[in-house]
Design a protein around this motif. Structure first.
Motif, PDB file in Angstrom:
ATOM      1  N   UNK A  20       0.883  -1.379   0.128  1.00 60.58           N
ATOM      2  CA  UNK A  20      -0.001   0.007  -0.564  1.00 60.58           C
ATOM      3  C   UNK A  20       0.172   1.457  -0.453  1.00 60.58           C
ATOM      4  N   UNK A  21       1.878   1.243   1.006  1.00 61.19           N
ATOM      5  CA  UNK A  21       2.602   2.575   1.038  1.00 61.19           C
ATOM      6  C   UNK A  21       3.565   2.516  -0.374  1.00 61.19           C
ATOM      7  N   UNK A  22       3.798   1.260  -1.333  1.00 58.62           N
ATOM      8  CA  UNK A  22       4.549   1.465  -2.997  1.00 58.62           C
ATOM      9  C   UNK A  22       4.098   1.974  -4.003  1.00 58.62           C
ATOM     10  N   UNK A  23       2.158   1.659  -3.251  1.00 59.96           N
ATOM     11  CA  UNK A  23       1.610   2.315  -4.373  1.00 59.96           C
ATOM     12  C   UNK A  23       1.269   3.934  -4.097  1.00 59.96           C
ATOM     13  N   UNK A  24       1.480   4.029  -2.547  1.00 63.59           N
ATOM     14  CA  UNK A  24       0.578   5.523  -2.797  1.00 63.59           C
ATOM     15  C   UNK A  24       2.357   6.200  -3.281  1.00 63.59           C
ATOM     16  N   UNK A  25       3.510   5.563  -2.659  1.00 58.96           N
ATOM     17  CA  UNK A  25       4.817   6.451  -3.681  1.00 58.96           C
ATOM     18  C   UNK A  25       4.760   6.578  -4.870  1.00 58.96           C
ATOM     19  N   UNK A  26       4.310   5.571  -5.619  1.00 58.76           N
ATOM     20  CA  UNK A  26       3.659   5.466  -7.010  1.00 58.76           C
ATOM     21  C   UNK A  26       2.723   6.580  -7.536  1.00 58.76           C
ATOM     22  N   UNK A  27       1.610   6.640  -6.698  1.00 61.26           N
ATOM     23  CA  UNK A  27       1.240   7.665  -7.860  1.00 61.26           C
ATOM     24  C   UNK A  27       1.504   8.841  -7.390  1.00 61.26           C
ATOM     25  N   UNK A  28       2.629   9.437  -5.977  1.00 59.88           N
ATOM     26  CA  UNK A  28       2.428  10.578  -5.238  1.00 59.88           C
ATOM     27  C   UNK A  28       3.794  10.694  -6.357  1.00 59.88           C
ATOM     28  N   UNK A  29       4.493   9.769  -7.249  1.00 62.48           N
ATOM     29  CA  UNK A  29       5.219  10.115  -8.522  1.00 62.48           C
ATOM     30  C   UNK A  29       4.486  10.621  -9.527  1.00 62.48           C
ATOM     31  N   UNK A  30       3.800   9.864  -9.943  1.00 66.44           N
ATOM     32  CA  UNK A  30       2.911   9.949 -11.169  1.00 66.44           C
ATOM     33  C   UNK A  30       2.219  11.280 -11.167  1.00 66.44           C
ATOM     34  N   UNK A  31       1.914  11.812  -9.930  1.00 68.38           N
ATOM     35  CA  UNK A  31       0.655  13.081  -9.585  1.00 68.38           C
ATOM     36  C   UNK A  31       1.672  14.083  -9.851  1.00 68.38           C
ATOM     37  N   UNK A  32       2.852  14.142  -9.623  1.00 68.51           N
ATOM     38  CA  UNK A  32       4.142  15.203  -9.821  1.00 68.51           C
ATOM     39  C   UNK A  32       4.608  15.751 -10.946  1.00 68.51           C
ATOM     40  N   UNK A  33       4.792  14.155 -11.700  1.00 69.40           N
ATOM     41  CA  UNK A  33       5.730  14.415 -13.145  1.00 69.40           C
ATOM     42  C   UNK A  33       4.954  14.847 -14.342  1.00 69.40           C
ATOM     43  N   UNK A  34       3.303  14.178 -14.308  1.00 75.37           N
ATOM     44  CA  UNK A  34       2.341  14.741 -14.931  1.00 75.37           C
ATOM     45  C   UNK A  34       2.346  16.214 -14.938  1.00 75.37           C
ATOM     46  N   UNK A  35       2.521  16.869 -14.297  1.00 72.85           N
ATOM     47  CA  UNK A  35       2.646  19.005 -14.146  1.00 72.85           C
ATOM     48  C   UNK A  35       3.054  18.840 -15.095  1.00 72.85           C
TER      49      UNK A  35
END
Length: 414
Positions: A20-35
């Protein structure tokens, strides 16, 4: 106060990097780089609303990427001297401010300044990757890096699709307001979830020494230089496709809309999700073989891509193969270079990603320029050339470079 500190230290030492924490990392990474990529379908609308010249409109993307490149060198290494949890949360909160400035911009100057700041702060993605790698057990680090990197790639591929759809529904400013809201939410969640202290003691280098040590690492580590070259070549090929594929699709015989072209990113996600398999193979000490197979697939992907004008199915197959191959090499690269010096993980990944930026910029400029003078066939030849160069480089160096992942695997088995 002492009891509270001791309790926190016990919590941190007991921290387990769950899925779950790894998925949170992945979501945060995707949201940040999408900008970094949101603006590409919105440039015309932004330009009209703020009365910007075509040259100024073009500089929106350029300044965002320049900011990102500067952040890779000047901000990401801070992860090796600062508390990563605080650094990540601080960067995310500053990113919220930059996104709000972009959303509220009434002049071209404010928009451009906001875009540059947004690009600079979006490198929190790489700090997150390095933090996830540091929290993972050595034997499972490849799997964790693969999952987190999948989030990065999905963010890149879906950014254009999401921004186009949101802008059609509620205007381009809503894209950045929505991203600011999501980023603020992620900052709060990460602040609560991430451990307060990492096991690795921070280095005592001053900031200037920290930046110089990044260059020193490249001078000292042959594997880092080699993997950085692989990163440059694969992302040059990646950018060759994604920066120019809209051109033939918007012409005869397809005349696809921007939304339909943006939806092509959904197909690329299938390939990106396969990046986790590359991480598992790396954990088994198969990084050389994974790299070679992936580079061969990357070169082969340009054959179906060459038939894009006559078959969308050929395009779909080529996109899946290309994204799968690029992410397999990218995951392997990051896992291997982090294993060189875990205490310098942020500097290693930040320095490596500078080459990613150079490759992406080279592929984009070369592909769009080549398309106007020689057409889609020449673009495919360019992408194949980048890919084959990577394959040749692998063939000549595969036996002369140590494999830290294999050593680590054998050590953990012994």
């Amino acid at each position: 106060m002492t009891r509270r500190t001791e309790a926190r230290n016990r919590e941190d030492s007991a921290f387990v990097l769950s899925r779950g924490v790894v998925i949170l990392f992945a979501v945060a990474c995707g949201a940040a780089v999408a900008n970094v990529y949101f603006s590409q379908p919105l440039l015309v609308t932004m330009g009209h609303e703020l009365a910007m010249s075509p040259a100024l409109v073009g500089s929106v993307v350029t300044l965002t990427h320049v900011g990102y490149g500067l952040g890779l060198f000047f901000l990401v290494p801070l992860g090796d001297v600062a508390n990563r949890r605080r650094l990540i949360v601080a960067q995310l909160l500053l990113l919220v401010v930059a996104l709000a400035a972009v959303a509220a911009a009434q002049t071209a100057a404010i928009l451009l300044a906001g875009m540059a700041a947004m690009g600079l702060l979006a490198v929190v993605t790489q700090t997150l990757v390095a933090f996830a790698a540091s929290l993972a057990p050595p034997a499972g680090r490849g799997r964790v890096v693969g999952l987190v990197t999948s989030g990065v790639v999905i963010g890149i591929l879906l950014a254009r699709t999401a921004s186009g759809l949101i802008a059609d529904l509620a205007g381009w400013r809503t894209v950045y307001l929505a991203s600011a809201s999501l980023t603020a939410l992620l900052a709060v969640v990460l602040y609560r979830v991430l451990p307060r202290h990492s096991d690795a003691p921070p280095t005592t280098l001053r900031y200037g020494q920290l930046l110089r040590s990044t260059i020193t690492l490249f001078a000292r580590e042959r594997l880092l230089r080699l993997r950085a070259l692989f990163g440059l070549l694969i992302f040059a090929a990646f950018s060759t496709l994604w920066s120019s594929v809209a051109l033939p699709l918007s012409e005869a015989p397809y005349f696809l809309s921007h939304s339909a072209i943006g939806a092509l990113g959904l197909i690329g996600v299938a390939g990106a999700l396969a990046a986790t398999a590359a991480g598992r193979l790396n954990d088994r000490g198969l990084s050389r073989r994974t790299t070679g197979i992936a580079l061969a697939l990357l070169a082969a992907s340009w054959l179906p891509l060459a038939f894009t004008r006559s078959s969308l199915w050929a395009l779909f197959v080529g996109v899946i193969l290309l994204d799968l191959a690029v992410q397999a090499v990218h995951v392997t690269n990051q896992t291997l270079i982090y294993a060189l010096h875990p205490d310098a993980g942020s500097r290693l990944i930040g320095g490596y990603m500078v080459f990613y930026s150079i490759g992406s910029a080279t592929g984009a400029i070369a592909a769009t320029s080549l398309y106007t003078v020689a057409g889609w066939g020449a673009v495919c030849a360019l992408g194949a050339a980048f890919s084959c160069l990577g394959l040749v480089l692998w063939a000549f160096t595969r036996h002369s470079t140590p494999n830290p992942a294999a050593k680590m695997t054998s050590r953990s088995e012994g």
